[in-house]
Write a protein that holds these residues in place. Structure first.
Motif, PDB file in Angstrom:
ATOM      1  N   GLU A  79       0.806  -1.343  -0.034  1.00 20.86           N
ATOM      2  CA  GLU A  79      -0.086   0.066  -0.104  1.00 20.86           C
ATOM      3  C   GLU A  79       0.821   1.421  -0.154  1.00 20.86           C
ATOM      4  O   GLU A  79       2.041   1.130   0.214  1.00 20.86           O
TER       5      GLU A  79
ATOM      6  N   PHE B  53       1.823   4.790   1.462  1.00 22.12           N
ATOM      7  CA  PHE B  53       1.587   5.651   2.896  1.00 22.12           C
ATOM      8  C   PHE B  53       2.976   6.199   3.071  1.00 22.12           C
ATOM      9  O   PHE B  53       3.927   6.318   2.127  1.00 22.12           O
ATOM     10  N   ASP B  54       2.723   7.340   3.847  1.00 25.99           N
ATOM     11  CA  ASP B  54       3.904   8.286   4.372  1.00 25.99           C
ATOM     12  C   ASP B  54       4.704   7.762   4.918  1.00 25.99           C
ATOM     13  O   ASP B  54       4.570   7.409   6.390  1.00 25.99           O
TER      14      ASP B  54
ATOM     15  N   PHE C 131       6.241   9.430   0.348  1.00 26.93           N
ATOM     16  CA  PHE C 131       5.465   8.336  -0.065  1.00 26.93           C
ATOM     17  C   PHE C 131       6.122   7.003  -0.628  1.00 26.93           C
ATOM     18  O   PHE C 131       7.029   7.425  -1.556  1.00 26.93           O
TER      19      PHE C 131
ATOM     20  N   GLN D 144       3.062  -2.122   5.039  1.00 28.12           N
ATOM     21  CA  GLN D 144       3.458  -0.801   6.089  1.00 28.12           C
ATOM     22  C   GLN D 144       3.800  -1.771   7.393  1.00 28.12           C
ATOM     23  O   GLN D 144       4.716  -1.235   8.118  1.00 28.12           O
TER      24      GLN D 144
END
Length: 335
Positions: free
Chosen positions: A191, A193-194, A227, A232
């Motif tokens: 995925e 994500f930051d 990103f 994660q």
């Protein structure tokens, strides 16, 4: 199999088929030649010569087939039997340059992989037996001590037993996690994500919510989000392992520095701590240094981290600095 590959397989002639096809045409030509030679004679001599030549052709055909098919199959069968008996001393040696040689080479590769797997299993069994021997011994000693202990001591002994049990459970769970990663049964959930936000979250849990020991924490993080596309949860596990190790091994009043930087389209995470010199063995299962500070570790955290980063095809490593060590890894940035 799609239609194109299915149709192409109908027209593809394998090397061994080519050999037999060519040999059969030679035999047919030889039979015709034998008939022509026999026709040059008359009476029973003609029939005798023809039968004699046919017998020679049949024997030659059998010898060639035995050399081309039967002998390689027999060699493959013996190699397979040796592998079934866990005897890897002799590889399957074929030089037929066809499917039988490919089968033999694949059998050799299988034998090599099986030999490696058996060696790994033995090493794991020996290491696990050694690692569990100490906590089991401690549990037994304190359990026996409970029989005659006074109430105050019983509480202490019970707490030691619980701690040793939790240590064994943690080691076994970590080992099962590593095993599932190595064999590929664990699926990654990729995925976007930051990553900076993830680093701040994990660092807060490791160094703010549960501080331990005197050290100086500093960090260098980008002001803007960075990103990445990755699992994660698994990267959070890697960060916990890296940061936990830094906190465990940092020297008294030493420095821990966390850094996230951008290098040519790649995000690089690094964490440095003042502390002892390290070797590349830190990535090996059950590795521990000789200091007392690591006596309670499972020795699996960095091995799990290495496996996770390998599954992400990330570059990672460890660098010894003048006064300590730095762990790092890189991931592509996603816009």
């Amino acid at each position: 199999m799609n239609k194109k590959s299915r149709s192409s397989s109908w027209f593809y002639i394998y090397p061994i088929n080519k050999k037999i096809f060519l040999l059969s045409k030679i035999i047919i030509g030889a039979c015709i030649l034998a008939y022509i030679i026999a026709s040059a004679f008359s009476g029973w001599i003609s029939e005798f010569i023809f039968v004699f030549l046919l017998i020679i052709l049949i024997l030659a055909w059998d010898m060639v087939l035995a050399r081309m098919v039967s002998s390689p199959i027999h060699e493959i069968s013996k190699a397979a039997q040796r592998m079934a008996d866990l005897d890897f001393s002799q590889p399957c040696k074929l030089n037929t340059k066809d499917e039988l040689q490919t089968l033999g080479d694949n059998l050799n590769t299988t034998a090599t992989n099986l030999q490696y797997a058996l060696a790994q299993r033995k090493e794991l069994t020996d290491t696990l037996s050694h690692e569990l021997k100490t906590p089991i011994g401690v549990i037994r000693a304190y359990a026996e001590g409970l029989k005659d202990a006074v109430p105050d001591k019983q509480i202490v002994y019970s707490q030691v037993i619980v701690e040793e049990t939790e240590k064994m459970a943690g080691m076994i769970n970590a080992l099962l996690d590593l095993s599932s990663l190595e064999v590929g049964t664990t699926m990654m959930k990729i995925e976007k994500f930051d990553f900076v936000e993830l680093v701040e979250t994990v660092a807060g849990r490791e160094y703010v919510d549960s501080p331990s020991g005197p050290f100086h924490l500093s960090y260098s993080l980008p002001d803007e989000p960075v990103f990445v596309e990755a699992d994660q949860t698994r990267l959070q596990q890697v960060l916990h392992n890296f940061m936990g190790n830094a906190k465990k091994f940092v020297s008294k009043n030493g420095n821990i520095h966390i850094k996230v930087s951008i290098l040519e389209g790649l995000m690089q995470f690094s964490i440095y701590n003042d502390g002892p010199y390290l070797t590349d063995d830190v990535w090996i299962k059950f590795h521990r240094d000789k200091s007392e500070i690591n006596r309670n570790g499972s020795g699996l955290g960095l091995a799990i981290s290495a496996q996770i980063l390998s599954m992400h095809k990330a570059e990672y490593g460890m660098l010894n600095k003048e006064n300590g060590a730095e762990f790092y890894f890189k991931l592509p940035i996603t816009q």
